[in-house]
Enzyme design. Sequence first.
Site, PDB file in Angstrom:
ATOM      1  N   PRO A  91       2.489   2.241  12.385  1.00 18.72           N
ATOM      2  CG  PRO A  91       2.312   3.714  10.532  1.00 18.72           C
ATOM      3  CD  PRO A  91       1.751   2.599  11.199  1.00 18.72           C
ATOM      4  CG  ASN A 126     -12.081  -3.269  13.699  1.00 14.36           C
ATOM      5  OD1 ASN A 126     -12.896  -3.246  12.535  1.00 14.36           O
ATOM      6  ND2 ASN A 126     -10.703  -3.914  13.777  1.00 14.36           N
ATOM      7  CG  PHE A 127     -12.172   0.851  18.953  1.00 12.62           C
ATOM      8  CD1 PHE A 127     -11.583  -0.340  18.751  1.00 12.62           C
ATOM      9  CD2 PHE A 127     -11.219   1.869  19.383  1.00 12.62           C
ATOM     10  CE1 PHE A 127     -10.215  -0.493  19.169  1.00 12.62           C
ATOM     11  CE2 PHE A 127     -10.107   1.679  19.450  1.00 12.62           C
ATOM     12  CZ  PHE A 127      -9.652   0.537  19.387  1.00 12.62           C
ATOM     13  N   GLY A 129      -1.723   0.576  22.888  1.00  7.00           N
ATOM     14  CA  GLY A 129      -2.813   1.638  22.663  1.00  7.00           C
ATOM     15  C   GLY A 129      -2.330   3.026  22.790  1.00  7.00           C
ATOM     16  N   GLY A 156       3.046   1.393  -3.192  1.00 11.94           N
ATOM     17  CA  GLY A 156       1.966   1.690  -4.273  1.00 11.94           C
ATOM     18  C   GLY A 156       1.626   3.072  -4.344  1.00 11.94           C
ATOM     19  CD  GLN A 212       5.522  10.572  16.720  1.00 10.29           C
ATOM     20  OE1 GLN A 212       4.986  11.001  17.679  1.00 10.29           O
ATOM     21  NE2 GLN A 212       6.729  10.740  16.184  1.00 10.29           N
ATOM     22  NE  ARG A 213      -0.250   7.635   9.650  1.00  7.31           N
ATOM     23  CZ  ARG A 213      -0.828   6.640   9.440  1.00  7.31           C
ATOM     24  NH1 ARG A 213      -2.049   6.463   9.570  1.00  7.31           N
ATOM     25  NH2 ARG A 213      -0.141   5.496   8.836  1.00  7.31           N
ATOM     26  CE1 TYR A 215      -4.005   2.188   0.522  1.00  3.32           C
ATOM     27  CE2 TYR A 215      -2.430   3.057   2.276  1.00  3.32           C
ATOM     28  CZ  TYR A 215      -3.741   3.033   1.757  1.00  3.32           C
ATOM     29  OH  TYR A 215      -4.708   4.194   1.642  1.00  3.32           O
ATOM     30  CD  GLN A 249      -1.275   1.899  18.766  1.00  4.54           C
ATOM     31  OE1 GLN A 249      -1.034   1.744  20.058  1.00  4.54           O
ATOM     32  NE2 GLN A 249      -2.002   0.776  18.209  1.00  4.54           N
TER      33      GLN A 249
HETATM   34  P1  NAD Z   1     -12.508   2.097   0.540  1.00  7.12           P
HETATM   35  O1  NAD Z   1     -12.094   0.664   0.551  1.00  7.12           O
HETATM   36  O2  NAD Z   1     -13.976   2.051   1.120  1.00  7.12           O
HETATM   37  O3  NAD Z   1     -12.841   2.460  -1.229  1.00  7.12           O
HETATM   38  C1  NAD Z   1     -11.871   1.831  -2.062  1.00  7.12           C
HETATM   39  C2  NAD Z   1     -12.808   1.705  -3.368  1.00  7.12           C
HETATM   40  O4  NAD Z   1     -12.115   1.389  -4.356  1.00  7.12           O
HETATM   41  C3  NAD Z   1     -13.888   0.414  -3.221  1.00  7.12           C
HETATM   42  O5  NAD Z   1     -15.050   0.877  -3.616  1.00  7.12           O
HETATM   43  C4  NAD Z   1     -13.379  -0.414  -3.922  1.00  7.12           C
HETATM   44  O6  NAD Z   1     -14.204  -1.407  -4.331  1.00  7.12           O
HETATM   45  C5  NAD Z   1     -12.717   0.219  -4.981  1.00  7.12           C
HETATM   46  N1  NAD Z   1     -11.471  -0.671  -5.660  1.00  7.12           N
HETATM   47  C6  NAD Z   1     -10.433  -1.218  -5.158  1.00  7.12           C
HETATM   48  N2  NAD Z   1      -9.685  -1.710  -5.997  1.00  7.12           N
HETATM   49  C7  NAD Z   1     -10.273  -1.241  -7.173  1.00  7.12           C
HETATM   50  C8  NAD Z   1      -9.851  -1.493  -8.623  1.00  7.12           C
HETATM   51  N3  NAD Z   1      -8.744  -2.424  -8.766  1.00  7.12           N
HETATM   52  N4  NAD Z   1     -10.696  -1.304  -9.588  1.00  7.12           N
HETATM   53  C9  NAD Z   1     -11.712  -0.423  -9.402  1.00  7.12           C
HETATM   54  N5  NAD Z   1     -12.126  -0.182  -8.121  1.00  7.12           N
HETATM   55  C10 NAD Z   1     -11.353  -0.686  -6.982  1.00  7.12           C
HETATM   56  O7  NAD Z   1     -11.572   2.924   0.977  1.00  7.12           O
HETATM   57  P2  NAD Z   1     -11.805   4.576   1.190  1.00  7.12           P
HETATM   58  O8  NAD Z   1     -11.556   4.844   2.810  1.00  7.12           O
HETATM   59  O9  NAD Z   1     -12.980   4.988   0.673  1.00  7.12           O
HETATM   60  O10 NAD Z   1     -10.545   5.138   0.302  1.00  7.12           O
HETATM   61  C11 NAD Z   1     -10.680   5.692  -0.801  1.00  7.12           C
HETATM   62  C12 NAD Z   1      -9.246   6.059  -1.289  1.00  7.12           C
HETATM   63  O11 NAD Z   1      -8.678   7.101  -0.477  1.00  7.12           O
HETATM   64  C13 NAD Z   1      -8.437   5.151  -1.557  1.00  7.12           C
HETATM   65  O12 NAD Z   1      -7.379   5.294  -2.474  1.00  7.12           O
HETATM   66  C14 NAD Z   1      -7.452   5.128  -0.214  1.00  7.12           C
HETATM   67  O13 NAD Z   1      -6.051   4.771  -0.470  1.00  7.12           O
HETATM   68  C15 NAD Z   1      -7.458   6.577   0.085  1.00  7.12           C
HETATM   69  N6  NAD Z   1      -7.150   6.767   1.538  1.00  7.12           N
HETATM   70  C16 NAD Z   1      -8.187   6.844   2.433  1.00  7.12           C
HETATM   71  C17 NAD Z   1      -8.058   6.994   3.629  1.00  7.12           C
HETATM   72  C18 NAD Z   1      -9.001   7.123   4.791  1.00  7.12           C
HETATM   73  O14 NAD Z   1      -8.811   7.161   5.938  1.00  7.12           O
HETATM   74  N7  NAD Z   1     -10.324   6.562   4.534  1.00  7.12           N
HETATM   75  C19 NAD Z   1      -6.783   7.288   4.017  1.00  7.12           C
HETATM   76  C20 NAD Z   1      -5.612   7.560   3.110  1.00  7.12           C
HETATM   77  C21 NAD Z   1      -5.809   7.353   1.993  1.00  7.12           C
HETATM   78  N1  UDP Z   2      -6.113  -0.519  15.712  1.00 10.37           N
HETATM   79  C1  UDP Z   2      -6.499  -1.129  17.099  1.00 10.37           C
HETATM   80  N2  UDP Z   2      -7.571  -1.977  17.030  1.00 10.37           N
HETATM   81  C2  UDP Z   2      -8.149  -2.486  15.932  1.00 10.37           C
HETATM   82  C3  UDP Z   2      -7.854  -1.738  14.597  1.00 10.37           C
HETATM   83  C4  UDP Z   2      -6.707  -1.192  14.511  1.00 10.37           C
HETATM   84  O1  UDP Z   2      -5.834  -0.851  18.048  1.00 10.37           O
HETATM   85  O2  UDP Z   2      -9.191  -3.049  15.918  1.00 10.37           O
HETATM   86  C5  UDP Z   2      -4.892   0.300  15.676  1.00 10.37           C
HETATM   87  C6  UDP Z   2      -3.879  -0.044  14.547  1.00 10.37           C
HETATM   88  O3  UDP Z   2      -2.851  -0.836  15.103  1.00 10.37           O
HETATM   89  C7  UDP Z   2      -3.292   1.352  14.426  1.00 10.37           C
HETATM   90  C8  UDP Z   2      -4.655   2.440  14.441  1.00 10.37           C
HETATM   91  O4  UDP Z   2      -5.556   1.501  15.358  1.00 10.37           O
HETATM   92  O5  UDP Z   2      -2.348   1.696  15.323  1.00 10.37           O
HETATM   93  C9  UDP Z   2      -5.180   2.807  13.374  1.00 10.37           C
HETATM   94  O6  UDP Z   2      -5.370   1.555  12.293  1.00 10.37           O
HETATM   95  P1  UDP Z   2      -6.352   1.587  11.005  1.00 10.37           P
HETATM   96  O7  UDP Z   2      -5.991   0.176  10.494  1.00 10.37           O
HETATM   97  O8  UDP Z   2      -7.532   2.106  11.507  1.00 10.37           O
HETATM   98  O9  UDP Z   2      -5.209   2.617  10.403  1.00 10.37           O
HETATM   99  P2  UDP Z   2      -3.840   2.877  10.004  1.00 10.37           P
HETATM  100  O10 UDP Z   2      -3.033   1.907  10.567  1.00 10.37           O
HETATM  101  O11 UDP Z   2      -3.795   2.453   8.514  1.00 10.37           O
HETATM  102  O12 UDP Z   2      -3.605   4.415  10.380  1.00 10.37           O
END
Ligand code: NAD
Ligand code: UDP
Length: 311
Positions: free
Chosen positions: A271, A188-189, A205, A146, A273-274, A143, A207
Amino acid sequence: MRILITGGAGFLGSHLCDRLIEQKHEVICLDNFFTGRKANIQHLIGNPGFELVRHDVIDPFKFEVDRIYNLACPASPPHYQYNPIKTMKTSVVGAINCLGLAKRVKARVFQASTSEVYGDPNVHPQPESYWGHVNPIGLRSCYDEGKRAAETLFFDYHRENGVDIRVIRIFNTYGPRMLPDDGRVVSNFIVQALQGKDLTVYGEGSQTRSFCYVDDLVDGFMRFMEQEKIVGPMNLGNPGEFTMLQLAELVLKKVGGKSKITHLPLPSDDPKQRKPDISLAKETLGWEPKVPLEQGIEKTIAYFSEALKKG
Ligand code: NAD
Ligand code: UDP
């Protein structure tokens, strides 16, 4: 305008479809339904401005459009790790297909990049100028790398071919229409608390993450897409920073019930912290998030409580 949204049936994409349709644009929603659902855009079907196309972004596509929002990619760690090679292809080949189309039809193209490009950051909060601290061979790399490669492609198409790009880096965003089994922490929560199960905190917890409510984020998307000053990358997120324990306690307080906190092992490369530095978004877009965590969590609890009743 005619606007293509890849990943338009997902969590963020479906909210963006709603907002663009409200503004009377024509929207083409392209999705392979890996993590997206028809239910998210069901209410738009039949609207003359809306078209749904089942398609995978790794296969070429052609539409006469003015704008492309490239959101296709699973965002939750369990989903993007389910088939890591496909995740990398979706980011990289999907970006090439969007950029090739944008070049051909002279559309402006927007990339949903991520705070994951900063990896496990050793600069805090993270400004756009920080190059990140990313493991290239770990479980999260499909991810993170990519999305980094996609950013590279966006900037190379911009420099080499003059493609009109906009790149944003999204920090953890939550709200209605996340999947109940999505695997991300907020859903999840909330689902665990509503089902009376214990909340699974990974590691101690301590992070941190910064959580943005979906409406704020989508507002930032649209403002950024339509401004002419910069192409990005630009951070979008809520700078309020919380530990996962604080989040679990907030959800328990809001849901009530008998759930407790249980600890599970911390996933690799998680990670520590963010927190976004959003100075650029404030200066350029006059944008900052309006919905505080407590309020956004209440709205999300209300959504899941209905969604779980419907089954
Ligand atoms: P999501 O998983 O709900 O949405 C992703 C969508 O893309 C889904 O509808 C899925 O079916 C579609 N998809 C996946 N692979 C595909 C493919 N090969 N061809 C066509 N469609 C495809 O996730 P989201 O939270 O809505 O995220 C949307 C975008 O924002 C993503 O690119 C994600 O990386 C980015 N993003 C989201 C967050 C967040 O916190 N929600 C944070 C950082 C980046
Ligand atoms: N996390 C957690 N319990 C869960 C799911 C996630 O404690 O049931 C933690 C996870 O380890 C991370 C943070 O919550 O530190 C955010 O996780 P998430 O998968 O939502 O996003 P990302 O790690 O991609 O920021």
